[in-house]
Design a protein around this motif. Structure first.
Motif, PDB file in Angstrom:
ATOM      1  N   ASN A  38       1.853  15.666  13.823  1.00  0.00           N
ATOM      2  CA  ASN A  38       0.660  14.871  13.538  1.00  0.00           C
ATOM      3  C   ASN A  38       0.037  15.285  12.213  1.00  0.00           C
ATOM      4  O   ASN A  38      -0.032  16.474  11.894  1.00  0.00           O
ATOM      5  N   GLY A  39      -0.406  14.299  11.440  1.00  0.00           N
ATOM      6  CA  GLY A  39      -1.110  14.572  10.198  1.00  0.00           C
ATOM      7  C   GLY A  39      -0.230  14.923   9.026  1.00  0.00           C
ATOM      8  O   GLY A  39      -0.740  15.260   7.953  1.00  0.00           O
ATOM      9  N   ILE A  40       1.081  14.826   9.191  1.00  0.00           N
ATOM     10  CA  ILE A  40       1.997  15.215   8.127  1.00  0.00           C
ATOM     11  C   ILE A  40       2.125  14.142   7.048  1.00  0.00           C
ATOM     12  O   ILE A  40       2.546  14.406   5.925  1.00  0.00           O
ATOM     13  N   GLY A  41       1.788  12.892   7.377  1.00  0.00           N
ATOM     14  CA  GLY A  41       1.854  11.821   6.388  1.00  0.00           C
ATOM     15  C   GLY A  41       2.952  10.801   6.641  1.00  0.00           C
ATOM     16  O   GLY A  41       3.386  10.108   5.713  1.00  0.00           O
ATOM     17  N   LYS A  42       3.359  10.639   7.911  1.00  0.00           N
ATOM     18  CA  LYS A  42       4.452   9.702   8.216  1.00  0.00           C
ATOM     19  C   LYS A  42       4.062   8.259   7.911  1.00  0.00           C
ATOM     20  O   LYS A  42       4.819   7.526   7.275  1.00  0.00           O
ATOM     21  N   THR A  43       2.882   7.858   8.346  1.00  0.00           N
ATOM     22  CA  THR A  43       2.433   6.490   8.073  1.00  0.00           C
ATOM     23  C   THR A  43       2.220   6.282   6.583  1.00  0.00           C
ATOM     24  O   THR A  43       2.564   5.229   6.026  1.00  0.00           O
ATOM     25  N   THR A  44       1.676   7.280   5.900  1.00  0.00           N
ATOM     26  CA  THR A  44       1.504   7.208   4.446  1.00  0.00           C
ATOM     27  C   THR A  44       2.851   7.015   3.762  1.00  0.00           C
ATOM     28  O   THR A  44       2.978   6.204   2.831  1.00  0.00           O
ATOM     29  N   LEU A  45       3.861   7.743   4.217  1.00  0.00           N
ATOM     30  CA  LEU A  45       5.198   7.599   3.642  1.00  0.00           C
ATOM     31  C   LEU A  45       5.726   6.184   3.832  1.00  0.00           C
ATOM     32  O   LEU A  45       6.260   5.586   2.895  1.00  0.00           O
ATOM     33  N   LEU A  46       5.574   5.640   5.041  1.00  0.00           N
ATOM     34  CA  LEU A  46       6.029   4.269   5.275  1.00  0.00           C
ATOM     35  C   LEU A  46       5.357   3.297   4.308  1.00  0.00           C
ATOM     36  O   LEU A  46       6.010   2.408   3.752  1.00  0.00           O
ATOM     37  N   LYS A  47       4.061   3.465   4.121  1.00  0.00           N
ATOM     38  CA  LYS A  47       3.313   2.554   3.252  1.00  0.00           C
ATOM     39  C   LYS A  47       3.750   2.687   1.796  1.00  0.00           C
ATOM     40  O   LYS A  47       3.802   1.690   1.067  1.00  0.00           O
ATOM     41  N   CYS A  48       4.059   3.896   1.361  1.00  0.00           N
ATOM     42  CA  CYS A  48       4.585   4.083  -0.002  1.00  0.00           C
ATOM     43  C   CYS A  48       5.951   3.419  -0.145  1.00  0.00           C
ATOM     44  O   CYS A  48       6.246   2.785  -1.170  1.00  0.00           O
ATOM     45  N   MET A  49       6.775   3.549   0.865  1.00  0.00           N
ATOM     46  CA  MET A  49       8.129   3.019   0.801  1.00  0.00           C
ATOM     47  C   MET A  49       8.157   1.511   0.639  1.00  0.00           C
ATOM     48  O   MET A  49       9.071   0.962   0.023  1.00  0.00           O
ATOM     49  N   ILE A  50       7.144   0.820   1.192  1.00  0.00           N
ATOM     50  CA  ILE A  50       7.162  -0.648   1.136  1.00  0.00           C
ATOM     51  C   ILE A  50       6.098  -1.209   0.197  1.00  0.00           C
ATOM     52  O   ILE A  50       5.837  -2.413   0.206  1.00  0.00           O
ATOM     53  N   GLY A  51       5.475  -0.362  -0.610  1.00  0.00           N
ATOM     54  CA  GLY A  51       4.586  -0.842  -1.654  1.00  0.00           C
ATOM     55  C   GLY A  51       3.141  -1.035  -1.268  1.00  0.00           C
ATOM     56  O   GLY A  51       2.340  -1.510  -2.080  1.00  0.00           O
ATOM     57  N   LEU A  52       2.756  -0.666  -0.037  1.00  0.00           N
ATOM     58  CA  LEU A  52       1.346  -0.786   0.347  1.00  0.00           C
ATOM     59  C   LEU A  52       0.502   0.292  -0.319  1.00  0.00           C
ATOM     60  O   LEU A  52      -0.706   0.126  -0.501  1.00  0.00           O
ATOM     61  N   LEU A  53       1.132   1.409  -0.681  1.00  0.00           N
ATOM     62  CA  LEU A  53       0.503   2.447  -1.490  1.00  0.00           C
ATOM     63  C   LEU A  53       1.411   2.721  -2.682  1.00  0.00           C
ATOM     64  O   LEU A  53       2.639   2.761  -2.517  1.00  0.00           O
ATOM     65  N   PRO A  54       0.844   2.910  -3.871  1.00  0.00           N
ATOM     66  CA  PRO A  54       1.694   3.138  -5.057  1.00  0.00           C
ATOM     67  C   PRO A  54       2.164   4.587  -5.139  1.00  0.00           C
ATOM     68  O   PRO A  54       1.381   5.517  -4.923  1.00  0.00           O
ATOM     69  N   TRP A  55       3.430   4.777  -5.450  1.00  0.00           N
ATOM     70  CA  TRP A  55       3.931   6.116  -5.688  1.00  0.00           C
ATOM     71  C   TRP A  55       3.194   6.740  -6.878  1.00  0.00           C
ATOM     72  O   TRP A  55       2.899   6.056  -7.860  1.00  0.00           O
TER      73      TRP A  55
END
Length: 263
Positions: A38-55
């Protein structure tokens, strides 16, 4: 290769980097499981991978194109994102929720018509949830996750992203969701990336696994090579036993947590 991440790095503005040097790829019809505490950033990683968050650095390639330079409409005709199911702000019926999956194919002010209704009904029949067509999504007690999968599939995607699809589901509904993802991959060639807390579920359906930990390390590769007792212990600070079982001639690998590890 439907999706590739090359040297991905992300951190929120003014905060330390969450993860760095992420490199992974996904072939057509393959399933990638993303795991970690928990809290490691899994959802954040998914969002980066598909462009919802910019690398912060690096890039995602979707069918060979840099996703940061693609039009949103082109991205969302290729990808369907299934978020964690925590209820809905509006009281949609199951049929209405599934029809929302066609929005990327419709004009800004276009309303769903007879064709969209027919497609939604067929998709709900395919997924096995016709009984939920006129039920309020907020009153489904587990069935809402299957409705979200139907909503994703009506988009006719090449890739589906599932953020903790089994969370809050009993064993029966977990197996329904996992079997559906596996069937879509094997029979229709739809790729999937699944964020999960359950290593046993990842072992049962995924071809590759990406496992993160609080030490800034990650393990990536074929699922059976990644989800070992040693790697899981390093990632979750829990001692586990990995056992091979046989059920009606089918080999099943089970991962059982047995004790906390000493820090």
């Amino acid at each position: 290769m439907i999706l590739e991440v090359k040297d991905g790095c992300f951190g929120y503005f003014g905060q330390p980097v969450i993860f760095d040097h992420i490199n992974l790829s996904l072939e057509k019809g393959h399933i990638l499981a993303v795991l970690g505490p928990n809290g490691i950033g899994k959802t954040t990683l998914l969002k980066c991978m598909i462009g919802l968050l910019p690398w912060k650095r690096g890039q995602t390639l979707l069918n060979g194109q840099n996703i940061a330079r693609m039009k949103p409409a082109d991205i969302w005709k290729t990808i369907s994102y299934i978020p964690q199911s925590h209820g809905f702000a509006f009281s949609y019926t199951g049929l209405e929720m599934v029809m929302l999956g066609r929005s990327s194919h419709m004009g800004t002010f276009q309303q769903p018509g007879a064709r969209e209704i027919e497609m939604a009904e067929r998709m709900m029949e395919k997924v096995g949830i016709t009984r939920l067509a006129y039920k309020d999504c907020n009153r489904m007690s587990g069935g809402e996750q299957m409705v979200l999968i139907a909503r994703a599939l009506i988009n006719e995607p090449q890739l589906i992203i599932l953020d903790e699809p089994e969370t809050g589901l009993d064993f029966h509904n977990q197996i329904l969701v996992l079997d559906m993802v596996k069937r879509l991959s094997g029979e229709e060639g739809i790729s999937a990336i699944m964020n999960t807390h359950y290593p046993t579920n990842a072992m049962s359906v995924s071809d590759e696994a990406f496992m993160m930990n609080h030490k800034g390390r990650f393990f990536y590769g074929p699922t059976r090579e990644v989800l070992t007792e040693e790697n899981i212990s390093q990632s979750f600070d829990v001692r586990v036993l990995v056992s091979d079982l046989v059920d009606n001639g089918r080999h099943v690998r089970s991962i059982v947590p047995v004790a906390l590890t000493a820090n």
